[in-house]
Design a protein around this motif. Sequence first.
Motif, PDB file in Angstrom:
ATOM      1  N   ARG A 186      -1.186  -2.754 -14.672  1.00  0.00           N
ATOM      2  CA  ARG A 186      -1.497  -3.322 -13.625  1.00  0.00           C
ATOM      3  C   ARG A 186      -2.118  -1.969 -12.633  1.00  0.00           C
ATOM      4  NH1 ARG A 186       2.385  -6.299  -8.918  1.00  0.00           N
ATOM      5  NH2 ARG A 186       0.644  -6.525  -7.314  1.00  0.00           N
ATOM      6  N   THR A 187      -3.178  -2.413 -11.917  1.00  0.00           N
ATOM      7  CA  THR A 187      -3.909  -1.510 -11.001  1.00  0.00           C
ATOM      8  C   THR A 187      -3.635  -1.773  -9.489  1.00  0.00           C
ATOM      9  OG1 THR A 187      -5.420  -1.183 -12.599  1.00  0.00           O
ATOM     10  CG2 THR A 187      -5.943  -0.500 -10.535  1.00  0.00           C
ATOM     11  N   LEU A 188      -3.341  -0.753  -8.722  1.00  0.00           N
ATOM     12  CA  LEU A 188      -2.993  -1.035  -7.341  1.00  0.00           C
ATOM     13  C   LEU A 188      -3.764   0.206  -6.565  1.00  0.00           C
ATOM     14  CD1 LEU A 188       1.039  -1.568  -7.250  1.00  0.00           C
ATOM     15  CD2 LEU A 188      -0.813  -3.021  -6.902  1.00  0.00           C
ATOM     16  N   PRO A 189      -4.286  -0.204  -5.291  1.00  0.00           N
ATOM     17  CA  PRO A 189      -4.916   0.920  -4.515  1.00  0.00           C
ATOM     18  C   PRO A 189      -3.734   2.199  -3.987  1.00  0.00           C
ATOM     19  CG  PRO A 189      -4.541  -0.895  -3.167  1.00  0.00           C
ATOM     20  CD  PRO A 189      -4.005  -1.270  -4.515  1.00  0.00           C
ATOM     21  N   VAL A 190      -4.433   3.249  -3.831  1.00  0.00           N
ATOM     22  CA  VAL A 190      -3.362   4.274  -3.290  1.00  0.00           C
ATOM     23  C   VAL A 190      -3.429   4.182  -1.847  1.00  0.00           C
ATOM     24  CG1 VAL A 190      -3.927   5.708  -5.590  1.00  0.00           C
ATOM     25  CG2 VAL A 190      -5.126   6.067  -3.220  1.00  0.00           C
ATOM     26  N   SER A 191      -2.583   4.875  -1.129  1.00  0.00           N
ATOM     27  CA  SER A 191      -2.440   4.918   0.408  1.00  0.00           C
ATOM     28  C   SER A 191      -3.504   6.091   0.832  1.00  0.00           C
ATOM     29  CB  SER A 191      -0.869   5.492   0.683  1.00  0.00           C
ATOM     30  OG  SER A 191      -0.704   6.821   0.438  1.00  0.00           O
ATOM     31  N   SER A 192      -3.811   6.022   2.086  1.00  0.00           N
ATOM     32  CA  SER A 192      -4.744   6.828   2.674  1.00  0.00           C
ATOM     33  C   SER A 192      -4.389   8.179   2.744  1.00  0.00           C
ATOM     34  CB  SER A 192      -4.949   6.396   4.110  1.00  0.00           C
ATOM     35  OG  SER A 192      -3.982   6.221   4.984  1.00  0.00           O
ATOM     36  N   GLU A 193      -3.124   8.587   2.880  1.00  0.00           N
ATOM     37  CA  GLU A 193      -2.266   9.732   2.803  1.00  0.00           C
ATOM     38  C   GLU A 193      -2.392  10.208   1.479  1.00  0.00           C
ATOM     39  OE1 GLU A 193       2.138  11.716   3.189  1.00  0.00           O
ATOM     40  OE2 GLU A 193       1.979   9.518   3.783  1.00  0.00           O
ATOM     41  N   LEU A 194      -2.241   9.556   0.435  1.00  0.00           N
ATOM     42  CA  LEU A 194      -2.463  10.276  -0.989  1.00  0.00           C
ATOM     43  C   LEU A 194      -3.810  10.551  -1.309  1.00  0.00           C
ATOM     44  CD1 LEU A 194      -1.140  11.179  -3.579  1.00  0.00           C
ATOM     45  CD2 LEU A 194      -1.031   8.960  -4.554  1.00  0.00           C
ATOM     46  N   ARG A 195      -4.666   9.572  -0.945  1.00  0.00           N
ATOM     47  CA  ARG A 195      -6.062   9.719  -1.034  1.00  0.00           C
ATOM     48  C   ARG A 195      -6.796  10.847  -0.542  1.00  0.00           C
ATOM     49  NH1 ARG A 195      -7.638   5.526   1.449  1.00  0.00           N
ATOM     50  NH2 ARG A 195      -7.353   4.129  -0.256  1.00  0.00           N
ATOM     51  N   TRP A 196      -6.261  11.377   0.645  1.00  0.00           N
ATOM     52  CA  TRP A 196      -6.676  12.484   1.252  1.00  0.00           C
ATOM     53  C   TRP A 196      -6.307  13.702   0.457  1.00  0.00           C
ATOM     54  CZ3 TRP A 196      -4.512  17.166   3.127  1.00  0.00           C
ATOM     55  CH2 TRP A 196      -5.210  17.912   4.009  1.00  0.00           C
ATOM     56  N   LEU A 197      -5.095  13.442  -0.039  1.00  0.00           N
ATOM     57  CA  LEU A 197      -4.672  14.795  -0.945  1.00  0.00           C
ATOM     58  C   LEU A 197      -5.471  14.899  -2.184  1.00  0.00           C
ATOM     59  CD1 LEU A 197      -0.622  14.361  -0.803  1.00  0.00           C
ATOM     60  CD2 LEU A 197      -2.325  16.249   0.212  1.00  0.00           C
ATOM     61  N   LEU A 198      -5.810  13.976  -2.706  1.00  0.00           N
ATOM     62  CA  LEU A 198      -6.446  13.746  -4.017  1.00  0.00           C
ATOM     63  C   LEU A 198      -7.908  14.308  -3.766  1.00  0.00           C
ATOM     64  CD1 LEU A 198      -5.292  10.113  -5.315  1.00  0.00           C
ATOM     65  CD2 LEU A 198      -4.747  12.450  -6.395  1.00  0.00           C
ATOM     66  N   ASP A 199      -8.583  13.620  -2.775  1.00  0.00           N
ATOM     67  CA  ASP A 199      -9.768  14.104  -2.332  1.00  0.00           C
ATOM     68  C   ASP A 199      -9.759  15.681  -2.228  1.00  0.00           C
ATOM     69  OD1 ASP A 199     -10.983  11.620  -2.770  1.00  0.00           O
ATOM     70  OD2 ASP A 199     -10.750  11.137  -0.466  1.00  0.00           O
ATOM     71  N   HIS A 200      -8.887  16.129  -1.562  1.00  0.00           N
ATOM     72  CA  HIS A 200      -8.848  17.556  -1.184  1.00  0.00           C
ATOM     73  C   HIS A 200      -8.490  18.409  -2.609  1.00  0.00           C
ATOM     74  CE1 HIS A 200      -7.737  21.455   0.668  1.00  0.00           C
ATOM     75  NE2 HIS A 200      -6.528  21.351  -0.174  1.00  0.00           N
ATOM     76  N   TRP A 201      -7.737  17.937  -3.417  1.00  0.00           N
ATOM     77  CA  TRP A 201      -7.465  18.651  -4.734  1.00  0.00           C
ATOM     78  C   TRP A 201      -8.736  18.629  -5.637  1.00  0.00           C
ATOM     79  CZ3 TRP A 201      -2.202  16.016  -4.773  1.00  0.00           C
ATOM     80  CH2 TRP A 201      -1.321  16.722  -4.121  1.00  0.00           C
ATOM     81  N   GLN A 202      -9.305  17.535  -5.632  1.00  0.00           N
ATOM     82  CA  GLN A 202     -10.646  17.193  -6.622  1.00  0.00           C
ATOM     83  C   GLN A 202     -11.569  18.135  -6.033  1.00  0.00           C
ATOM     84  OE1 GLN A 202     -12.855  13.640  -6.445  1.00  0.00           O
ATOM     85  NE2 GLN A 202     -12.596  13.544  -8.487  1.00  0.00           N
ATOM     86  N   SER A 203     -11.882  18.456  -4.557  1.00  0.00           N
ATOM     87  CA  SER A 203     -12.930  18.976  -3.987  1.00  0.00           C
ATOM     88  C   SER A 203     -12.546  20.730  -4.250  1.00  0.00           C
ATOM     89  CB  SER A 203     -13.202  18.889  -2.745  1.00  0.00           C
ATOM     90  OG  SER A 203     -11.959  19.250  -2.153  1.00  0.00           O
ATOM     91  N   ASP A 204     -11.391  20.851  -4.344  1.00  0.00           N
ATOM     92  CA  ASP A 204     -10.959  22.575  -4.654  1.00  0.00           C
ATOM     93  C   ASP A 204     -10.943  22.733  -5.933  1.00  0.00           C
ATOM     94  OD1 ASP A 204     -10.050  24.710  -3.260  1.00  0.00           O
ATOM     95  OD2 ASP A 204      -8.069  24.372  -3.922  1.00  0.00           O
ATOM     96  N   GLY A 205     -11.202  21.789  -6.865  1.00  0.00           N
ATOM     97  CA  GLY A 205     -11.258  22.162  -8.456  1.00  0.00           C
ATOM     98  C   GLY A 205      -9.587  22.511  -8.883  1.00  0.00           C
TER      99      GLY A 205
END
Length: 323
Positions: free
Chosen positions: A6-25
């Motif tokens: 099953r697939t669910l959306p992530v919270s905005s808080e976790l999305r911010w962290l994921l975007d930050h880590w991805q951009s930082d590499g």
Amino acid sequence: MPLSGRTLPVSSELRWLLDHWQSDGRWPVPEAPRPTSAIVLIRDSADGLELFITRQLDARGVEDRNRWAFPTSSLRPGDVRKLPLAGWNSARCARALSIENKSRALHHFSAAARITFAATGILLAEDVDREIVATPQTDWNTTRSRLFSNEVSWSQVLRDRDLRLRPDLCKPWLRWINTPTQLHRFDTTYFIATVPFGQDVDFLSPNETSAGWKRPDQIIAEVGGDPDRIGAAARIIVESLAEVPTVGAAMAQIRNLHPLRPEIVDDDGDWKVVIHTGKDPHSKGSLRDRAVAVGETDTDQNPGFLTFSGDDDETTDEENDDS
């Protein structure tokens, strides 16, 4: 709906962290999940089954979270040291949780009963006459506050009042190990329980803003598909109980306690939580995620006192941030 896959959306808080880590590499090194227990009180009503659910306090430095959640706490050594026990022994608790570690199993049941009492005032215990406690004493608010601050151990509270824990009054419902990409990881066993005759819920908690009884369909309608309104694990529990007509039907259900281990995937630029069933990290022959304070073995005694070594730590009660 099948949970695995099953697939669910992530919270905005976790999305911010994921975007930050991805951009930082660079991605964080996953921490070992902390074993925790959570309680879902249920009751029958004229309109169907109701759950006692809380609203989380706003996280410091984070925009208003105000999420629906259930009372949750990490395990403490004081939950099982010289624990007055009746009904089920540790081996029976292990069978109920489908795990091999009897000490860990009893620890989860005891922690669930502790947070139930601390947060709601409900005692899942019996008295010296072997009767389930019907009318808790009125001077326990101070004791409950001291439980939250870890000034007193749960087993000591029971011993001082000649009470014995009744693990059989809690029913394991779901086990959730949150994603390795989160700042704080938890291996949470959710229990359901009903309010014993003669007792009433008296909400008290330093971690939630409010609480109350709601039907599962009311909660689902209110949160919609917004992951900021409810975590993934809490959503799954609410949805599963929406299909249950009565307390009796819930307590009679045979539950699959195989741990759910969600992972985060990037779906064309949109982060998602994908749920997978996984092997129990605490079973024999597999790598343990975390050392349990009470150790890997115990001496089974039933009923009476269960004694474990170790001193009370400074663990505080907190809610899971599961998505």
